[in-house]
Scaffold this active site. Sequence first.
Site, PDB file in Angstrom:
ATOM      1  N   HIS A  96       0.710  -1.395  -0.084  1.00 18.34           N
ATOM      2  CA  HIS A  96      -0.038   0.062   0.053  1.00 18.34           C
ATOM      3  C   HIS A  96       0.956   1.161  -0.063  1.00 18.34           C
ATOM      4  O   HIS A  96       2.107   1.262   0.191  1.00 18.34           O
ATOM      5  CB  HIS A  96      -1.020  -0.066   1.181  1.00 18.34           C
ATOM      6  CG  HIS A  96      -0.457   0.096   2.428  1.00 18.34           C
ATOM      7  ND1 HIS A  96       0.129  -0.952   3.217  1.00 18.34           N
ATOM      8  CD2 HIS A  96      -0.468   1.024   3.366  1.00 18.34           C
ATOM      9  CE1 HIS A  96       0.798  -0.711   4.077  1.00 18.34           C
ATOM     10  NE2 HIS A  96       0.438   0.693   4.776  1.00 18.34           N
ATOM     11  N   HIS A 130       1.340   3.692   1.983  1.00 13.02           N
ATOM     12  CA  HIS A 130       1.945   4.463   3.007  1.00 13.02           C
ATOM     13  C   HIS A 130       3.521   4.286   3.175  1.00 13.02           C
ATOM     14  O   HIS A 130       4.097   3.372   2.576  1.00 13.02           O
ATOM     15  CB  HIS A 130       1.710   3.604   4.568  1.00 13.02           C
ATOM     16  CG  HIS A 130       0.394   4.281   4.940  1.00 13.02           C
ATOM     17  ND1 HIS A 130      -0.436   3.503   5.914  1.00 13.02           N
ATOM     18  CD2 HIS A 130      -0.347   5.289   4.827  1.00 13.02           C
ATOM     19  CE1 HIS A 130      -1.539   4.144   6.151  1.00 13.02           C
ATOM     20  NE2 HIS A 130      -1.590   5.279   5.594  1.00 13.02           N
ATOM     21  N   ASP A 143       5.974   3.885   4.986  1.00  9.41           N
ATOM     22  CA  ASP A 143       6.753   3.058   5.749  1.00  9.41           C
ATOM     23  C   ASP A 143       6.795   1.633   4.635  1.00  9.41           C
ATOM     24  O   ASP A 143       7.327   0.674   5.247  1.00  9.41           O
ATOM     25  CB  ASP A 143       6.270   2.740   7.142  1.00  9.41           C
ATOM     26  CG  ASP A 143       5.020   2.128   7.286  1.00  9.41           C
ATOM     27  OD1 ASP A 143       4.077   2.744   6.472  1.00  9.41           O
ATOM     28  OD2 ASP A 143       4.757   1.598   8.242  1.00  9.41           O
ATOM     29  N   HIS A 144       5.943   1.392   3.721  1.00  9.04           N
ATOM     30  CA  HIS A 144       5.863   0.524   2.757  1.00  9.04           C
ATOM     31  C   HIS A 144       6.361   0.657   1.376  1.00  9.04           C
ATOM     32  O   HIS A 144       6.722  -0.162   0.725  1.00  9.04           O
ATOM     33  CB  HIS A 144       4.425   0.031   2.832  1.00  9.04           C
ATOM     34  CG  HIS A 144       4.051  -0.451   4.149  1.00  9.04           C
ATOM     35  ND1 HIS A 144       4.018  -1.819   4.692  1.00  9.04           N
ATOM     36  CD2 HIS A 144       3.510   0.213   5.225  1.00  9.04           C
ATOM     37  CE1 HIS A 144       3.505  -1.965   5.969  1.00  9.04           C
ATOM     38  NE2 HIS A 144       3.317  -0.735   6.136  1.00  9.04           N
ATOM     39  N   GLU A 181       1.349  -8.263   9.943  1.00  5.90           N
ATOM     40  CA  GLU A 181       1.903  -7.101  10.932  1.00  5.90           C
ATOM     41  C   GLU A 181       1.084  -7.292  12.159  1.00  5.90           C
ATOM     42  O   GLU A 181       0.290  -8.315  12.419  1.00  5.90           O
ATOM     43  CB  GLU A 181       1.244  -5.830  10.235  1.00  5.90           C
ATOM     44  CG  GLU A 181      -0.529  -5.694  10.285  1.00  5.90           C
ATOM     45  CD  GLU A 181      -1.188  -4.585  11.007  1.00  5.90           C
ATOM     46  OE1 GLU A 181      -0.431  -3.757  12.002  1.00  5.90           O
ATOM     47  OE2 GLU A 181      -2.055  -3.839  10.377  1.00  5.90           O
ATOM     48  N   HIS A 190       6.405  -5.545  11.960  1.00 10.20           N
ATOM     49  CA  HIS A 190       5.482  -4.064  12.016  1.00 10.20           C
ATOM     50  C   HIS A 190       4.831  -4.189  13.450  1.00 10.20           C
ATOM     51  O   HIS A 190       3.615  -4.098  13.406  1.00 10.20           O
ATOM     52  CB  HIS A 190       4.420  -4.286  10.731  1.00 10.20           C
ATOM     53  CG  HIS A 190       3.947  -3.025  10.506  1.00 10.20           C
ATOM     54  ND1 HIS A 190       3.062  -2.273  11.368  1.00 10.20           N
ATOM     55  CD2 HIS A 190       4.034  -2.119   9.363  1.00 10.20           C
ATOM     56  CE1 HIS A 190       2.832  -1.010  10.763  1.00 10.20           C
ATOM     57  NE2 HIS A 190       3.214  -0.896   9.682  1.00 10.20           N
TER      58      HIS A 190
END
Length: 607
Positions: A67, A69, A71-72, A201, A378
């Site tokens: 996705h 975000h 952090d990804h 996660e 995560h």
Amino acid sequence: MAIDCLVLGAGQEVGKSCMVVSINGKRIMFDCGMHMGYTDSRRYPDFSLISKTGDFDNALTCVIVTHFHLDHIGALPYFTEVCGYKGPIYMTYPTKALAPLMLEDYRKNMDRRGEDEQFTSDHIAECMKKVIPVDLKQTVQVDKDLQIRAYYAGHVIGAAMFYAKVGDAAMVYTGDYNMTPDRHLGAAQIDRLQLDLLITESTYATTIRDSRYGREREFLKAVHNCVAAGGKVLIPTFALGRAQELCILLEDYWERMNLKVPIYFSAVRNFDRSLINAPGPCVLFATPGMIVGGFSLEVFMQWAPSENNLVTLPGYCVAGTIGHKLMSGKPTKIDLDKDTQINVRCQIHQLSFSPHTDAKGIMDLVKFLSPKHAILVHGEKPKMATLKERIQSELGIQCYCPANNETVTIPSTHYVKADASGTFIRSCLNPNFKFSTRSSTDKSYLDSNKSKAVSRLSVSDDRATEGILVVEKGKKAKVIHQDEILHMLGEKKHEIQFAYCIPMPMARTEDLSSTSHMLCGFDKSTLISRLSMILSDELSEGNILDLGEELQVESFRVSVCSSDNCPHRLSSSLQNGSESVFFCCNWSVADEKLAWKIISIMKNSTL
Ligand SMILES: [Zn+2]
Ligand SMILES: [Zn+2]
Ligand SMILES: [Zn+2]
């Protein structure tokens, strides 16, 4: 065969999600995120662990991004344009459409903070050209061996869990997901898959959330109280995701309460920044989230010193961000750098609803998919350890929570495909029905005031099939029926026979005691028919056949032994010295239980 998982980020922390999984010869990078809490080299995953020479195209089969975000996906333009990865990259259509906005927003904020520029607008554009968009539930053949499929993850628009299969080995990498629907997104959905590995996660590894309604009301009350007293509300969010949900919530409330206080979005084009200095109350959505820097930080610096104002923070902020500092204790001052200090007198409200699944949701997903192994990423180390224990003890699934730059190796499934012979298949067709009755009280069978138990017949077919797996060098494996094995091997059938020569005591009756030699007094057939009577009294199973000089029960045969040197004899006579007759018994292995039952009867009886 094994699956190797190299954790390049989000190991025992939240930030820079990046996992490189080697599965049956294929190597997949799941997510390529950045850590918002660092400005040095720790911001990006250590890509040199994938390839010392930097030949990433040969080292990786593909990159999958779950996705938009940061952090990804935050390290993706750096990985493709600066490190030079040119292989395939997969993400969903919405992620491909929205990721450039997120990356651009972040890049501008980096600029403003005066940080080294890690990638440019051109880098973002070039990077996105390499992306192959996929539909949810569409099976994509990356190459002839690797298959991937995206599943709806909730969380934010476009977020997906990814399934990957190579040969018989299969796994799922969840990315971020939500197991309960919120106002603009549904709950994650996935098929029941056969998995060797689930990488999930675990942001809220130990949190169980109650009803959403109460938590939303707390948020609305905090915002309303602030604007009613003339204060300003700062809602730092990323441009997409959280912002949409909070916006729907606020608009709905504004309409119901007939509020006229303005709500602004800094992420819209041509946003008039001077509005933040306008007198009177307002609500402002400002990017980026967690007050990482940029505009939300500018506004925070201006608004934080007044106790009339309110800052709302998401349920989770990455360590190192200002959002995280505000959440840890109640700081009255925050050092931005060595020259700048912010006085914090404003109110802080932490949202207790989140687009991440809670602990129950994680457990539900792990239980539903029942993988052979699970890896937690995560999340926060101590909470992950608690969840790991639960997964192992409650679900019996081996679970790991590796740190960054560690590798976890798990065995992978390898199926051996075998032909089956016709005889074997026919032998499987015999049903093995079991009938049982159970009584139940069915309401429709009830009289008006008298309850009647109805017993129901239930039939189950417990079929267990036995065969022999034959693996010959250079030939396909085959399952055959046991009757076929001799023919196949060209062997004669050998049967194991057991033999035992057992003495039985004679009853001491008067006429017997006068007889000097037992066998003279009784012929063999008399002894056999006496034994037959004893057995038919004592033995509950088997069909006893009296063949004159021999008794037969199934394969068990017994006759009077006339050889003094019988090799099956353990002792030459009974220990108590009484007169005895020896019986020679033999049986085949199939009737072993029956044989020992008969022998024990004979040992405890008297002729
Ligand atoms: Zn996320
Ligand atoms: Zn995340
Ligand atoms: Zn014997």
